[in-house]
Design an enzyme around this catalytic site. Sequence first.
Site, short mmCIF file in Angstrom:
data_model
loop_
_atom_site.label_atom_id
_atom_site.label_comp_id
_atom_site.label_asym_id
_atom_site.label_seq_id
_atom_site.Cartn_x
_atom_site.Cartn_y
_atom_site.Cartn_z
N SER A 1 36.92 43.27 45.25
CA SER A 1 36.58 43.37 43.82
C SER A 1 35.18 42.79 43.59
CB SER A 1 37.65 42.65 43.00
OG SER A 1 37.57 42.99 41.64
N GLU B 1 44.96 50.91 41.61
CA GLU B 1 43.96 50.00 41.08
C GLU B 1 44.40 49.33 39.77
OE1 GLU B 1 41.61 48.65 42.51
OE2 GLU B 1 41.18 49.94 44.24
N HIS C 1 45.33 46.90 42.22
CA HIS C 1 44.11 46.18 42.55
C HIS C 1 44.46 44.88 43.24
CE1 HIS C 1 39.82 45.56 42.08
NE2 HIS C 1 39.98 44.44 41.41
#
Length: 562
Positions: A216, A347, A466
Site C-alpha cells: 500500500s 482490494e 487490501h
Amino acid sequence: MWRGGVVLCALVTCAVACRNHAEKPPSVAMASEEPITKSPSGQFRGSWMTSRRGRRFQAYRGIKYAEPPVGNLRFQPPKPILSYQDEVNATEDGPACPLPAPPSYPVDEDCLTINVYTPNNNGSELLPVIFFIHPGGFYSMTGRSDLAGPHYLLDHDVVLVTINYRLGSLGFLSTGDRLAPGNNGFKDQVAALKWVQRNIQAFGGEPGLVTLAGSSAGSISVLFHMISPMSKGLFHRGISMSGSPIGNRPLPRDLFHLAVKQAELVNCPTDNSSVIIECLKTKPFRELGDSLFGFREFGMDPVGIWDPVHERDFGQERFMPLQPDAAIREQRLLTPVPYIISQTTDEFFWGAYLVLQNETLMKTMNEEWERIAQISFQLPSKNLSTVASRLRREYLHDQPLVNSEASARALGKIYGDSLVGFNTYRLANLMSRHSPHKVWYYEFAYIGNHSHYEDPVTSKPKGAAHHDDLIYLFSLSYRYPAIPADDSPDSKMVDKMTKLWYDFARFGDVRGTKELGQDSVDWPNMTPRARVYLRIGDEWSVHSNLKEDRFKIWEELYPMQY
C-alpha cells in the site's frame, strides 16, 4: 464506529486499537544470554525469538536510526545517527509514530526506529536482506513486531528489517516553499536504508543484496526509491504490493491545503506557511496524531490524504524531483531493479459496506453522486461530471444503491479499481515496457480463515481484501492469531508466500514458483505483448490481462502515454 474492529483495521487507521482482539504474539524463546551484535556504528543488545517452525533467531528492536524529530527538528529532514556511544538496548519495540491509538499503546514523536531480525549474525555466508516498509496511507500503522512480525519469514535464511517513519502532517507536511518542501517521511526511509548499508553486515546481512518491499503506502514508497536520487544504489530488488502513485493525476507540488486543514483542526492561524508551521511546532504530538479523523469528508473517505509531492527546488536535497510516470517512460530510474508488482482480487471492496449499511451515507451518495464520487474515489476536478456519470453507468448500470450484496459488489469494484487496481495496472504496464529488468505481476485471490474485512455478522472473510497477502508473510499479532505449522491451507500459503519472497530476495527471480508441489507453475515475466500474471488462490495459475475489461473504462477517462 469500529464495526467490531474490522473495517478501520482494514483501513489501518485503528490498527493498533484492534490488538486487544488478537491472540498473544508467538513466544519469545528463552536463552541463557541475550545476543549481542557489534557493528561499525556501535554495539546492540537484542533478544531471542522463535519462528513459526521452531527456529530460534535474534531480534534487535527499537534501534534509533535518526535523532528525535522533535522541537526545532519537527518538520525537518531526519538527522541520521551514525554512531552510538553506549550499548544500545534493542530488546523491545520502540513506540509507534503519532497516530490515533488507545492510551495504553506506546506512541511517541521520538519514533524513528529500526528492527533487525536475523537467524545468525556470525555465519560464514551473508544472507539476503528484506527491508519492509509498512502500509497505512502515510498516516497510520507501524513497523513494530505486533504489526510486522518476523515469525514467518525467519523460517528462511533471510535478514528482515522493519522501520517506523513519520506519519501524517509530522511526516508529509508540505507548504510548497523552503519552510516545508515535503516528503520528510520518505527521507526517513532513506536514512534507514543508509543505516542498513552501514550496519547490516554485522547482523549477518549482505548489504549488496537488499530487497525493498512494501504494501500500500509502502508499495508506493518502493517505486519512489527507484526514482529518487537520495536512494540511488541502496537496494537491489523491489516488491510493490497493492499500491502505485500512477493513476489519474500527476503528483502535486505541495499540500498547502492540508497544512491549512491541520492548522484549523488544532486551532492554529492559517494566514501563511510561516505562522502555520510555527504554531504547529508548539502543539503536542498526540494532538496532531489524534486529529486524523478531522481530515475525513464522507464517512471514512477519502482513504488517501497525504500525497507524496513533486518537490520544488529550494536548494534542499530533494527526494522526488520527477513525476513518476515520466521517470519510468523516459528510463530515468536511478535504481532500476528486478520487480514484483501485485494487487488483490477485491482490494477496497469493503468501502461499499460502510456506505450501504449506513442509511444516511447511502442516501447522500445516491443523491449527490458526483460530489461524493470525487471524495470517495479520489477523482480530479477536471471532467468530473463526465467521469462520475460514466462510472455510475458502467459499474452500477445507473441503478440506485441499495443495501444488497449485488449493489455492494458493484460499488466495491469502483472502490477497489479507483483506489488501488487501476493505478497498480498502470505501474505494471509502464515498468514492463521501460524497465531494464524483468517485472512479474500477481493477483492475490486466496481467501483464508481471516481477512482485513470480515463480515460483522459471521466473522468470515468475504473477499481477498487490501493487505490480505500480508497475513501469510508477517505474524500480525495486533489482530490475528498465529498460523500454526500444520497441513492447513493457511499454513501452506505461509510456506509458499515466504518461500517466494526468500527466493526473490536471494536470486532476483521467481524460481520458487516451480517448487510448490502440486501448485508448481512457470510464472513468466510481464511484457507489453504478453501481459501475464500469476493468480495466487487455492491453486496457483498463470493468466493474462488482469481486470483489463474494467480498466479500459479508466483508460478512456484518463488517457496516458505508455
